[in-house]
Design a protein around this motif. Structure first.
Motif, PDB file in Angstrom:
ATOM      1  N   HIS A  99      38.277  43.252  39.062  1.00 36.24           N
ATOM      2  CA  HIS A  99      38.588  44.414  38.234  1.00 36.24           C
ATOM      3  C   HIS A  99      40.007  44.338  37.701  1.00 36.24           C
ATOM      4  O   HIS A  99      40.951  44.163  38.457  1.00 36.24           O
ATOM      5  CB  HIS A  99      38.438  45.712  39.055  1.00 36.24           C
ATOM      6  CG  HIS A  99      37.074  45.880  39.639  1.00 36.24           C
ATOM      7  ND1 HIS A  99      35.977  46.170  38.884  1.00 36.24           N
ATOM      8  CD2 HIS A  99      36.644  45.773  40.912  1.00 36.24           C
ATOM      9  CE1 HIS A  99      34.917  46.256  39.672  1.00 36.24           C
ATOM     10  NE2 HIS A  99      35.294  46.021  40.899  1.00 36.24           N
ATOM     11  N   GLY A 100      40.113  44.446  36.392  1.00 35.14           N
ATOM     12  CA  GLY A 100      41.420  44.655  35.790  1.00 35.14           C
ATOM     13  C   GLY A 100      42.397  43.513  35.847  1.00 35.14           C
ATOM     14  O   GLY A 100      43.586  43.713  35.617  1.00 35.14           O
ATOM     15  N   SER A 101      41.937  42.315  36.113  1.00 37.48           N
ATOM     16  CA  SER A 101      42.855  41.176  36.073  1.00 37.48           C
ATOM     17  C   SER A 101      42.268  40.126  35.133  1.00 37.48           C
ATOM     18  O   SER A 101      41.050  39.934  35.088  1.00 37.48           O
ATOM     19  CB  SER A 101      43.094  40.585  37.453  1.00 37.48           C
ATOM     20  OG  SER A 101      41.889  40.245  38.083  1.00 37.48           O
ATOM     21  N   PRO A 102      43.137  39.468  34.368  1.00 35.92           N
ATOM     22  CA  PRO A 102      42.623  38.546  33.353  1.00 35.92           C
ATOM     23  C   PRO A 102      41.959  37.323  33.965  1.00 35.92           C
ATOM     24  O   PRO A 102      42.333  36.859  35.043  1.00 35.92           O
ATOM     25  CB  PRO A 102      43.876  38.152  32.566  1.00 35.92           C
ATOM     26  CG  PRO A 102      45.007  38.386  33.491  1.00 35.92           C
ATOM     27  CD  PRO A 102      44.609  39.525  34.362  1.00 35.92           C
ATOM     28  N   LEU A 103      40.986  36.783  33.261  1.00 34.35           N
ATOM     29  CA  LEU A 103      40.364  35.533  33.641  1.00 34.35           C
ATOM     30  C   LEU A 103      41.182  34.390  33.072  1.00 34.35           C
ATOM     31  O   LEU A 103      41.628  34.420  31.928  1.00 34.35           O
ATOM     32  CB  LEU A 103      38.946  35.450  33.074  1.00 34.35           C
ATOM     33  CG  LEU A 103      37.847  36.161  33.838  1.00 34.35           C
ATOM     34  CD1 LEU A 103      38.035  37.668  33.845  1.00 34.35           C
ATOM     35  CD2 LEU A 103      36.488  35.801  33.249  1.00 34.35           C
ATOM     36  N   HIS A 104      41.348  33.354  33.890  1.00 28.39           N
ATOM     37  CA  HIS A 104      42.022  32.143  33.462  1.00 28.39           C
ATOM     38  C   HIS A 104      40.981  31.032  33.426  1.00 28.39           C
ATOM     39  O   HIS A 104      40.296  30.795  34.414  1.00 28.39           O
ATOM     40  CB  HIS A 104      43.170  31.808  34.412  1.00 28.39           C
ATOM     41  CG  HIS A 104      44.241  32.863  34.421  1.00 28.39           C
ATOM     42  ND1 HIS A 104      45.293  32.846  33.536  1.00 28.39           N
ATOM     43  CD2 HIS A 104      44.398  33.970  35.177  1.00 28.39           C
ATOM     44  CE1 HIS A 104      46.062  33.905  33.760  1.00 28.39           C
ATOM     45  NE2 HIS A 104      45.532  34.611  34.743  1.00 28.39           N
TER      46      HIS A 104
END
Lengths: 114, 112
Positions: A99-104
């Motif tokens: 939740h709420g963290s960017p995908l790398h």
């Protein structure tokens, strides 16, 4: 920090053969994703893991695709048997949490099925 | 390398100009939005994100604007450089599935 690592970089197989892709996510990232990107389109989610458990595999063609993340770190995606329409780039991504963290993303494996 | 930009909407700008890339998202329940840049032969690269409790967020040379009323997202790039040439994707997340869903993508071509 080191990025998401994927191998192989390219793979060419004949239809009905099998193929496997490997992904090593960013250290400490609990969530891992496999996406399929067909040329000219945005990536489409195939499967999402939270540690070693599957969170979402609703768009994974389970009759031919399988994925695992046994120890909650590395992951493999397998296709058996491959079809012509499986030709695409397979992208692995990771994030700290769901939740709420960017995908790398990694640079992907380009699969060509002939 | 092979381009991911085939058949995509294209924005052509002169080097040094500002660029604005637009995106219409689909789910009114989405609460997290990300812009990605994808160069040929590479995976999507994170540029900037914004949560639904904000309407603007700035980074280095980039600004994201969110208009929830019309479900519209834009990415502004200041002083566009040749290295900015790539396909840009917006992505939305939230709602019942909480999946990250990508938009169609826009090819940004920077003319020297």
């Amino acid at each position: 920090e080191a990025g998401v690592a994927q191998s192989p970089r390219y793979k060419i197989i004949e239809k009905r053969q099998s193929v496997a892709f490997w992904c090593n996510p960013i250290s400490g990232h609990a969530t891992l994703y496999w996406y399929q990107q067909i040329l000219g389109q945005g990536p489409k989610l195939l499967i999402q893991f939270q540690n070693n458990g599957v969170v979402d595999d609703s768009q994974l063609p389970k009759d031919r695709f399988s994925a695992e993340r046994l120890k909650g770190v590395d992951s493999t995606l397998k296709i058996q048997p491959a079809k012509l329409e499986d030709s695409a780039v397979y992208l692995c991504a990771s994030s700290l949490g769901p939740h709420g963290s960017p995908l790398h993303f990694g640079n992907g494996t380009r699969l060509t099925v002939t | 390398g092979e381009s991911v930009g085939l058949h995509l909407p294209t924005l052509s700008v002169q080097e040094g100009d500002n660029s604005i890339i637009n995106c219409a998202y689909s789910n009114s329940a989405s609460d997290y939005f990300i812009w990605y840049k994808q160069e040929s032969g590479k995976g999507p690269q994170f540029i900037i994100d914004i949560r639904s409790n904000m309407d603007k967020r700035q980074g280095q040379r980039v600004t994201v604007l969110l208009n929830k009323t019309v479900k519209h997202l834009s990415l502004q790039i200041a002083a566009t450089q040749p290295g900015d040439s790539a396909v840009y994707f917006c992505a939305e997340k939230g709602g019942a599935t909480n999946k990250l869903i990508f938009g169609t993508g826009t090819l940004l071509a920077v003319q020297p």
